[in-house]
Design a protein around this motif. Sequence first.
Motif, PDB file in Angstrom:
ATOM      1  N   VAL A  27      59.929  50.743  58.379  1.00 54.54           N
ATOM      2  CA  VAL A  27      60.860  49.823  59.035  1.00 54.54           C
ATOM      3  C   VAL A  27      62.113  50.567  59.499  1.00 54.54           C
ATOM      4  O   VAL A  27      62.580  50.377  60.622  1.00 54.54           O
ATOM      5  CB  VAL A  27      61.231  48.662  58.087  1.00 54.54           C
ATOM      6  N   LEU A  46      65.020  44.176  63.479  1.00 53.43           N
ATOM      7  CA  LEU A  46      64.851  45.295  62.541  1.00 53.43           C
ATOM      8  C   LEU A  46      66.111  45.508  61.708  1.00 53.43           C
ATOM      9  O   LEU A  46      66.033  45.889  60.528  1.00 53.43           O
ATOM     10  CB  LEU A  46      64.480  46.563  63.310  1.00 53.43           C
ATOM     11  N   LEU A  49      65.909  43.016  58.932  1.00 49.91           N
ATOM     12  CA  LEU A  49      64.951  43.437  57.908  1.00 49.91           C
ATOM     13  C   LEU A  49      65.525  44.534  57.018  1.00 49.91           C
ATOM     14  O   LEU A  49      65.387  44.496  55.786  1.00 49.91           O
ATOM     15  CB  LEU A  49      63.651  43.908  58.572  1.00 49.91           C
ATOM     16  N   ILE A  86      59.010  38.859  61.465  1.00 44.63           N
ATOM     17  CA  ILE A  86      57.920  39.800  61.742  1.00 44.63           C
ATOM     18  C   ILE A  86      57.030  39.246  62.849  1.00 44.63           C
ATOM     19  O   ILE A  86      56.601  39.975  63.751  1.00 44.63           O
ATOM     20  CB  ILE A  86      57.100  40.083  60.471  1.00 44.63           C
ATOM     21  N   ILE A 116      53.154  47.916  62.694  1.00 42.27           N
ATOM     22  CA  ILE A 116      52.894  46.620  62.066  1.00 42.27           C
ATOM     23  C   ILE A 116      51.405  46.466  61.771  1.00 42.27           C
ATOM     24  O   ILE A 116      51.006  45.947  60.722  1.00 42.27           O
ATOM     25  CB  ILE A 116      53.401  45.470  62.955  1.00 42.27           C
ATOM     26  N   GLU A 159      51.634  46.468  57.785  1.00 41.81           N
ATOM     27  CA  GLU A 159      52.232  45.129  57.781  1.00 41.81           C
ATOM     28  C   GLU A 159      52.741  44.739  56.393  1.00 41.81           C
ATOM     29  O   GLU A 159      53.751  44.040  56.276  1.00 41.81           O
ATOM     30  CB  GLU A 159      51.232  44.086  58.281  1.00 41.81           C
ATOM     31  N   GLU A 208      54.245  46.548  54.268  1.00 42.54           N
ATOM     32  CA  GLU A 208      55.584  47.088  54.058  1.00 42.54           C
ATOM     33  C   GLU A 208      56.632  46.277  54.813  1.00 42.54           C
ATOM     34  O   GLU A 208      57.736  46.051  54.315  1.00 42.54           O
ATOM     35  CB  GLU A 208      55.649  48.562  54.472  1.00 42.54           C
ATOM     36  N   PHE A 209      56.287  45.809  55.995  1.00 42.26           N
ATOM     37  CA  PHE A 209      57.190  44.924  56.735  1.00 42.26           C
ATOM     38  C   PHE A 209      57.407  43.623  55.957  1.00 42.26           C
ATOM     39  O   PHE A 209      58.528  43.118  55.856  1.00 42.26           O
ATOM     40  CB  PHE A 209      56.629  44.617  58.133  1.00 42.26           C
ATOM     41  N   LYS A 210      56.323  43.092  55.388  1.00 44.39           N
ATOM     42  CA  LYS A 210      56.431  41.854  54.619  1.00 44.39           C
ATOM     43  C   LYS A 210      57.281  42.058  53.368  1.00 44.39           C
ATOM     44  O   LYS A 210      58.014  41.156  52.950  1.00 44.39           O
ATOM     45  CB  LYS A 210      55.043  41.354  54.235  1.00 44.39           C
ATOM     46  N   TYR A 236      59.822  44.051  53.101  1.00 48.96           N
ATOM     47  CA  TYR A 236      61.213  43.992  53.551  1.00 48.96           C
ATOM     48  C   TYR A 236      61.643  42.550  53.790  1.00 48.96           C
ATOM     49  O   TYR A 236      62.763  42.158  53.463  1.00 48.96           O
ATOM     50  CB  TYR A 236      61.379  44.793  54.852  1.00 48.96           C
ATOM     51  N   CYS A 281      61.374  45.875  49.440  1.00 51.02           N
ATOM     52  CA  CYS A 281      60.842  47.092  50.042  1.00 51.02           C
ATOM     53  C   CYS A 281      60.642  48.159  48.974  1.00 51.02           C
ATOM     54  O   CYS A 281      61.206  48.108  47.892  1.00 51.02           O
ATOM     55  CB  CYS A 281      61.759  47.599  51.157  1.00 51.02           C
TER      56      CYS A 281
END
Length: 427
Positions: A326, A358, A361, A371, A401, A405, A407-409, A411, A416
């Motif tokens: 991210v 971003l 996040l 996201i 993503i 994904e 890792e994005f979730k 955050y 994270c």
Amino acid sequence: MENVKILSSRFGKIKPDSVEEYVANGGYEGLKKAITQQHLDTIEEIKKANLFGRGGAAYPTGIKWEQAYAIPGTKYIVCNADEGEPGTIKDREIMSRDPLMLIEGMTIGAYLFGSSEGFIYCRGEYGKIQKLLRSAIANAKAAGYLGDNILGTGLNFDIKVVSGAGAYVCGENTALAESIEGKTGRPRRKPPYLKNAGLNLKPTVLNNVETYACIPYIVKEGGEKFLSYGTEFSGGTKLMCLIGDVKNRGVYEVPFGTTVRELIDNCGGGMADGKKLKFVHLGGSSGSCFPESMLDTKICYNDLRKAGISLGSGVVLVVSEDQSVVEYLKAVMEFFEEESCGKCTPCREGNQRMVEILEKLTEGKGTAEDIKRLKHLAQIMRDTSFCGLGQSAPVPALTLIKHFEDEFKAYAKGKCSDANCCCKGGK
């Protein structure tokens, strides 16, 4: 991995702007052969070579030249030496170590198309290289390989070096043409294409530095020999810029068909400091990101396309396990936010909105809905932007993503994996 040197064969062996040393090491043999052949025979050899444009668009050079040859009228020969893609320095290597190879390639093009004027649009930050290019051009003219009546052929062809002003968007061919004309560097609507109405609205042949540099070898040795070093779908070799978390960073010439893993391990010496690889960003900031599981993909336009990846400029950025995807993506999108020319709404507004998401996040304020919005914006930019910059800028977002994904979730939930992240009290 086979050690093949076509483009780099003279690197470090000659004084870069010396015509005498260049000729003594096989230089200008391609031009000398070209003037003994029918024009279409020379173009046919380039088609046999399966030489794809090395600037990123990967259009077949032989077909481009064949199409341009069929268009009547005076043609300009233009070289894109802007090289503004972060991490990419392969054109710099050619221009600083063997510039006459580029000049010879452009001169062969000029002979085929009957051109009298050529332009090298060189990145503004390459001041020393611009000086070297001008010296090499002057020496080529003094030796009869440029200027009036080149090698007694009746061809009068000269090359001018034009300095860019630091705009990333001028790497796009039509924006480059606008800049050479003294206008603001912004992309044009296509069609008409440059081959029909390019510089000063006249037919224009425009290729990348590395593409022109391949031409002398192809003409001298034949298209089939050039093709034999690569794969059925991608002829010859490629200069690859290997950067990031590897032991041996640098520019390496490898035959097409080499895998990304072989490049990293054999040329780069593997991962630096014993770290594990997390992902690779291929082709520059606007290229695709993919995980370790895809490292055995061959560097071949066909194989990469099947894997949903573009070779782009040929830079391989290796990212280790301790990097947040991210945070990494935020830095990439901030670059595009800065470099968007602002001509079209999807790119101008899309990059700004993506950076804002971003930022949320990375500050621990993002949500799962953010996201979804990020993906939606990226898809809109890819499908509706005016030029290649806006169309490719969201590619790293879409691919990161896709592969990371979770890792994005994490955050979005304030969980994270980075212990030093702001959402865990870090700075």
